[in-house]
Design a protein around this motif. Structure first.
Motif, PDB file in Angstrom:
ATOM      1  N   VAL A   1       0.876  -1.177   0.000  1.00  0.00           N
ATOM      2  CA  VAL A   1       0.000   0.000   0.000  1.00  0.00           C
ATOM      3  C   VAL A   1       0.912   1.226   0.000  1.00  0.00           C
ATOM      4  CG1 VAL A   1      -2.011  -1.033   1.108  1.00  0.00           C
ATOM      5  CG2 VAL A   1      -0.186  -0.083   2.523  1.00  0.00           C
TER       6      VAL A   1
ATOM      7  N   PHE B   1     -10.049  -0.777   5.483  1.00  0.00           N
ATOM      8  CA  PHE B   1      -8.977  -1.375   4.691  1.00  0.00           C
ATOM      9  C   PHE B   1      -9.139  -2.888   4.705  1.00  0.00           C
ATOM     10  CE2 PHE B   1      -4.593  -3.235   5.143  1.00  0.00           C
ATOM     11  CZ  PHE B   1      -4.241  -3.150   3.804  1.00  0.00           C
TER      12      PHE B   1
ATOM     13  N   CYS C   1      -7.923  -3.423  -1.097  1.00  0.00           N
ATOM     14  CA  CYS C   1      -7.266  -2.115  -1.191  1.00  0.00           C
ATOM     15  C   CYS C   1      -5.769  -2.229  -1.466  1.00  0.00           C
ATOM     16  CB  CYS C   1      -7.484  -1.322   0.095  1.00  0.00           C
ATOM     17  SG  CYS C   1      -9.217  -1.022   0.496  1.00  0.00           S
TER      18      CYS C   1
ATOM     19  N   TRP D   1      -8.681   6.769   0.195  1.00  0.00           N
ATOM     20  CA  TRP D   1      -8.018   5.981  -0.842  1.00  0.00           C
ATOM     21  C   TRP D   1      -8.132   6.718  -2.165  1.00  0.00           C
ATOM     22  CZ3 TRP D   1      -4.824   2.527   0.730  1.00  0.00           C
ATOM     23  CH2 TRP D   1      -5.087   1.758   1.869  1.00  0.00           C
TER      24      TRP D   1
ATOM     25  N   TYR E   1     -14.242   2.089   0.251  1.00  0.00           N
ATOM     26  CA  TYR E   1     -13.668   1.949   1.590  1.00  0.00           C
ATOM     27  C   TYR E   1     -13.223   3.319   2.085  1.00  0.00           C
ATOM     28  CZ  TYR E   1     -13.569  -2.844  -0.042  1.00  0.00           C
ATOM     29  OH  TYR E   1     -13.949  -4.060  -0.560  1.00  0.00           O
TER      30      TYR E   1
END
Length: 380
Positions: free
Chosen positions: A67, A152, A156, A185, A192
């Protein structure tokens, strides 16, 4: 005559043993089928074909992938961290706040966190991220700046989180004197985000709800947890109310308007509505459960009807599901499950063993009768 009866006796005994053998064989076949299915899942996971998100390689537990975090221009820190914890239950985190294993690395102008670090290193949560389980993620730096938490999960992975507020205006859920920066995000902003919440002083924040939940649940929880509102040191900037009941009434109106205006969403995507919990198994307008629970408050995952049939709730992937006190579908791992993913299996309460016992018992009784008949003495 005796020869004929002896022949019948032999047939009865053979049928009894044949029934036992067939039942055992069927049970073994079921076990083999289950094992094969599990092996198939393991193979699919090993191949990375799990369809759980970009850049993932997920088995039953453990995840590889990354991420990303886009550093805000106003954050003056030199070290950046992520903090990942469970979204439900006691919200256990993988590592301690700003520990070495939470530090991000810089790659091509972005800060990156390799999620494989979670797999074997955490003393608190073993096995890394689990597919289908929800977590919360947040970011911070070494000079005191921090973001709020956003939802999360493995969907994701590969996405970039970025701060979307110029000031730290997001109120801490339980301590209104603390504030953080709002986070979002990049690719999954509509699926999300920040969970819809009511803070300790009655501020409404966030926009995402778990499927199976209602705004009435949030209001009921706030009403129960903060009966002494107003807080002597802080009040909600959204209201001038200075007594609990006034703010409670405002919250009901405020949340209803957010839903009506289409500003509340489901975690995973889609506009939130209250309709899913109307009728049986849902939550009533006061937040109490209108179904799915027994009179003593315990939840039930199924029941037996008067004709001896039973109903068991399961997810499409086979996990047992029950309804909690709020009417939410919850699987055996404690995750809230979408109602559309729940199936109800019905049938007689039978494992197949009852039939076996009947045949065996009849066979033994017939055999015993035959032996008695053949060995009895003739009357004088």
């Amino acid at each position: 005559m005796k020869k004929f009866l002896s022949f019948l006796l032999v047939i009865a005994v053979v049928m009894s043993f044949a029934t036992i053998a067939m039942t055992v064989s069927a049970a073994e076949n079921d076990e083999v089928a289950v094992a094969a299915e599990n092996d198939g899942v393991a193979v699919a996971a090993a191949d990375g074909d799990t369809s759980v998100g970009a850049g993932t390689d997920v088995s039953e537990s453990g995840t590889s992938g990354k991420v990303y975090f886009e550093k805000p221009a106003k954050w003056a820190g030199t070290i950046f961290y992520t903090h990942i914890f469970e979204a439900t239950g006691d919200q256990t985190s993988f590592f301690g706040w700003q520990s070495k294993k939470e530090a991000l690395k810089e790659e091509d102008g972005k800060y990156v966190y390799d999620l494989s670090i979670l797999d074997d290193s955490s003393a608190q949560i073993s096995g890394g991220l689990k597919a289908g389980k929800d977590y919360t993620i947040m970011f911070s730096d070494n000079v005191g700046n921090e973001s709020c938490g956003i939802m999360f999960n493995t969907n994701c992975i590969g996405d970039t989180a970025k701060v979307v507020s110029d000031t730290a205006s997001f109120e801490n859920n339980v301590d209104s004197t603390k504030h953080s920066y709002e986070l979002s995000w990049t690719a999954n902003a509509q699926k999300y985000g920040i969970p819809l919440m009511i803070t300790s002083v009655g501020t409404v924040q966030g926009s995402f709800m778990a499927k199976g939940s209602t705004t009435a649940d949030l209001i009921k929880t706030w009403d129960k947890d903060y009966p002494d509102y107003p807080n002597v040191s802080s009040f909600s900037p959204q209201s001038s109310a200075r007594d609990h009941n006034t703010r409670l009434a405002e919250l009901k109106t405020q949340l209803a308007k957010l839903v009506a205006d289409g500003k509340v969403y489901y975690i995973g995507g889609g506009q939130f509505t209250e309709e899913q919990n109307s009728g049986s198994g849902g939550s009533s307008s006061d937040g109490s459960s209108s179904g799915g629970s027994s009179s003593d408050g315990s939840s039930s995952s199924g029941g037996s009807s008067s004709d001896g049939s039973s109903s068991v709730l399961k997810t499409k992937d086979g996990k047992t599901v029950h309804k909690d006190a709020n009417g939410n579908y919850v699987d055996e791992d404690g995750n809230v499950v979408d109602a559309s993913d729940v199936v109800e299996t019905q049938g007689t309460v039978s494992t197949g063993e009852e039939t076996t016992y009947i045949f065996v018992t009849l066979g033994v009784m017939l055999a015993a009768g035959g032996v008695y008949f053949l060995t009895r003495k003739k009357r004088a």
